[in-house]
Design a protein around this motif. Structure first.
Motif, mmCIF file in Angstrom:
data_model
loop_
_atom_site.group_PDB
_atom_site.id
_atom_site.type_symbol
_atom_site.label_atom_id
_atom_site.label_comp_id
_atom_site.label_asym_id
_atom_site.label_seq_id
_atom_site.Cartn_x
_atom_site.Cartn_y
_atom_site.Cartn_z
ATOM 1 N N GLN A 1 9.043 -5.222 -5.491
ATOM 2 C CA GLN A 1 8.715 -3.831 -5.178
ATOM 3 C C GLN A 1 8.189 -3.121 -6.418
ATOM 4 O O GLN A 1 8.403 -3.560 -7.552
ATOM 5 C CB GLN A 1 9.944 -3.093 -4.642
ATOM 6 N N SER A 2 7.510 -2.016 -6.185
ATOM 7 C CA SER A 2 7.058 -1.126 -7.252
ATOM 8 C C SER A 2 7.445 0.295 -6.862
ATOM 9 O O SER A 2 7.461 0.641 -5.676
ATOM 10 C CB SER A 2 5.542 -1.223 -7.460
ATOM 11 N N PHE B 1 8.708 4.290 -3.016
ATOM 12 C CA PHE B 1 8.952 2.854 -3.105
ATOM 13 C C PHE B 1 7.869 2.118 -2.321
ATOM 14 O O PHE B 1 7.529 2.524 -1.200
ATOM 15 C CB PHE B 1 10.295 2.478 -2.477
ATOM 16 N N TYR B 2 7.373 1.013 -2.888
ATOM 17 C CA TYR B 2 6.506 0.112 -2.133
ATOM 18 C C TYR B 2 7.121 -1.275 -2.144
ATOM 19 O O TYR B 2 7.423 -1.825 -3.210
ATOM 20 C CB TYR B 2 5.098 0.037 -2.728
ATOM 21 N N ARG B 3 7.315 -1.869 -0.956
ATOM 22 C CA ARG B 3 7.914 -3.190 -0.828
ATOM 23 C C ARG B 3 6.822 -4.199 -0.476
ATOM 24 O O ARG B 3 6.108 -4.037 0.528
ATOM 25 C CB ARG B 3 8.997 -3.183 0.249
ATOM 26 N N TYR C 1 -1.649 -5.892 -4.633
ATOM 27 C CA TYR C 1 -1.069 -4.590 -4.950
ATOM 28 C C TYR C 1 -1.078 -3.705 -3.708
ATOM 29 O O TYR C 1 -1.797 -3.990 -2.742
ATOM 30 C CB TYR C 1 -1.874 -3.908 -6.059
ATOM 31 N N PRO C 2 -0.313 -2.616 -3.723
ATOM 32 C CA PRO C 2 -0.398 -1.670 -2.600
ATOM 33 C C PRO C 2 -1.826 -1.153 -2.456
ATOM 34 O O PRO C 2 -2.508 -0.906 -3.448
ATOM 35 C CB PRO C 2 0.575 -0.557 -3.004
ATOM 36 N N GLN C 3 -2.268 -1.008 -1.230
ATOM 37 C CA GLN C 3 -3.637 -0.592 -0.966
ATOM 38 C C GLN C 3 -3.765 0.927 -1.005
ATOM 39 O O GLN C 3 -2.819 1.653 -0.675
ATOM 40 C CB GLN C 3 -4.100 -1.121 0.390
#
Length: 548
Positions: free
Chosen positions: A456-457, A472-474, A538-540
């Motif tokens: 996560q980031s 939070f990004y999982r 990575y998260p978009q």
């Protein structure tokens, strides 16, 4: 002639005051620095109301640290990494784990999934120690004449001796907490207490602590422990083994006495092992709390309470040594006025022995209970006493540039060693309530840690009207959580659940964009998918759209 003499006398007096003023200014520009770091001390584990927005313990007692808070400035948005090793690496390097000389994301490894679990992501392989090309804060402070010292837990370097070889430590008492000894030909080990080794007598792990390993005797109890007692009976200890926390305190007090006679300033880094498990407090304090009824439903463990107060009494002894270095009762030789003291913890409390409520969860997570900790700065004449900052976020990476700023030393060339943190010295000096160029904090975890952490980031962002948010990004399921920490300190309401407002969605998109940019700039590792070996993306930028 008399007129000329008078002019000459006035000139001499003026020159003397000028020199005196310059010396004082120079002295203030190069203060001694005491950096005290507790181990696993949670945000609510002090009895102070300053450090935790009035959420301090009603059972644990920490009168000396509470007094330090009254004498200095506390920060209620103080943060760390999720556990010991990455926090220490970030502290010494001034870098996030994604920094080129860092790369320490977790204790041990990122492959710590629960036993028997198969994971959809193959974790990144991390560094376990700072790289030798790291320019540590010890080395930076040494460039302007600081003598540097290390007392206690190391955990971010390979061996205690390497604190000298590449981190720049002059006086090195870096150690594990375990004491190993041979008794009747059998190898034994103990945590926190000295042992009587057949060959070497009373010892701790390293030779340098041997002078402080002798059992408690009447002289020590009368001169050292009696003045610090707070409802406990230190005479219960006579003849029993010395606690490591007391031994480290003894070493620090002796160091302050010695260095107070020197012209050069000093930087003493004191990472205590208290209050890390195993919870093994001093017996006299344990007896005190077993006889005390808790008024706090969160905190009822007598052993943990005793451990907290042992830490507190040792901190009190260190503060007293700054006031009276040679211990003769005359404070004329005191150096407290020209010493910056920082008190901090390496991560949130470990649930079981303690309870971090109202914060969510515990050490090992990126929820507030895992990364939000007490923080106090005291610097007489510079920091206004008994003040609390409830706006500026401070992270482990910020101490390096802050201490350098206060000491008047330049940071390393970014081409050699880039610092991620920002100096909060302007906030300490009350030039501003919060830094406009420091509104984000980041965490990144490309692996697993039992049930507490997964790939996560996370971004912490101070938005309009100083509202603090955390996103939070999982990576496993491409999911998000968003919390308003200013209104929801317990992170109970995910603002992206249900039907979020347009304003909420726009804020989430903004934070997501900042997070993605930060990850890309650092080429942050994400691991690979177990199913096909491809790099986890990575998260978009448009990832939040699915919540419409």
């Amino acid at each position: 002639m008399k007129k000329n003499v008078s002019i000459l006398i006035c000139f001499i007096i003026s020159f003397m005051f000028s020199v005196s003023g310059n010396c004082q200014n120079q002295q203030k520009s190069k203060p001694n620095i005491i950096f005290i770091m507790a181990d696993d001390l949670g945000w609510t584990d002090l009895s102070s109301s300053n450090t935790s927005l009035d959420n301090g313990s009603k059972y644990y007692e920490s009168p000396n640290i509470d007094e330090l808070a009254k004498q200095g400035k506390s920060f209620t948005y103080a943060y760390t990494q999720q556990n010991c090793q990455p926090t220490r690496a970030a502290l010494h390097s001034g870098q996030y784990a994604t920094g080129p000389q860092n790369g320490v994301y977790n204790v041990g490894s990122l492959k710590r999934a629960s036993k028997g679990d198969t994971t959809p992501i193959i974790p990144h392989t991390q560094n376990n120690y700072l790289k030798e090309e790291c320019v540590s804060m010890f080395e930076t402070l040494k460039t302007v004449g600081y003598h540097t010292a290390w007392f206690g837990k190391f955990h971010a370097i390979k061996l205690g001796e390497q604190a000298k070889s590449y981190l720049g430590v002059d006086y090195n008492l870096a150690l594990h907490k375990e004491t190993k000894a041979t008794v009747n030909g059998v190898n034994v080990k103990n945590e926190f207490f000295a042992q009587n080794d057949d060959a070497n007598g009373w010892t701790f792990e390293i030779e340098e602590l041997k002078p402080y390993a002798q059992p408690y005797n009447a002289t020590y109890i009368k001169n050292v422990l009696e003045p610090m007692k707070n409802g406990n009976d230190p005479w219960l200890l006579e003849g029993t083994p010395k606690h490591l926390t007391d031994a480290l305190g003894d070493a620090v007090v002796d160091y302050i006495k010695d260095r107070s006679q020197e012209k050069e300033p000093f930087f003493a880094y004191i990472p205590f092992h208290a209050v890390h498990v195993s919870i093994l407090p001093r017996p006299d304090l344990e007896a005190k709390y077993k006889a005390k009824t808790s008024q706090d439903p969160r905190h009822t463990d007598a052993e943990y309470a005793a451990f907290v107060e042992l830490l507190d009494q040792t901190v009190g002894r260190i503060l007293n040594a700054l006031e009276d270095p040679n211990g003769d009762g005359n404070t004329q030789d005191g150096i407290a006025e020209n010493t910056l003291v920082v008190f901090y913890s390496d991560n949130g409390g470990f649930m079981g022995p303690t309870d971090n409520t109202p914060l969510r969860l515990r050490k090992g997570t990126y929820y507030e209970g895992g990364v939000r900790v007490p923080l106090i700065f005291r610097y007489p004449g510079v920091i206004t006493p008994n003040t609390v900052n409830t706006t500026q976020e401070v992270h482990t990476i910020d101490f390096y540039p802050t201490l350098a700023d206060i000491a008047g030393v330049k940071l390393p060339d970014p081409q050699m060693h880039e610092i991620d943190g920002k100096s909060v010295a302007p906030v300490l000096r009350e030039e501003t309530e919060a830094l406009n160029d420091k509104k984000e904090l980041y965490w990144h975890f490309p692996g697993y840690m039992d049930v507490r952490n997964m790939p996560q980031s996370v971004i912490h962002y101070r938005h309009t009207n100083n509202q603090h948010y955390k996103l939070f990004y999982r990576y496993e399921d491409d999911s998000y959580e968003l919390y308003n920490l200013s209104k929801d300190i317990g992170e109970k309401t995910n603002l992206l659940e249900g039907k979020p407002s347009r304003g909420t969605l726009n804020l989430a998109k903004k934070m997501n964009s900042k997070l993605q940019k930060w990850l890309i700039q650092r080429n942050a590792p994400t691991g690979t998918w177990a199913k096909n070996g491809e790099k986890v993306p990575y998260p978009q930028k448009k990832g939040i759209k699915k919540y419409k």
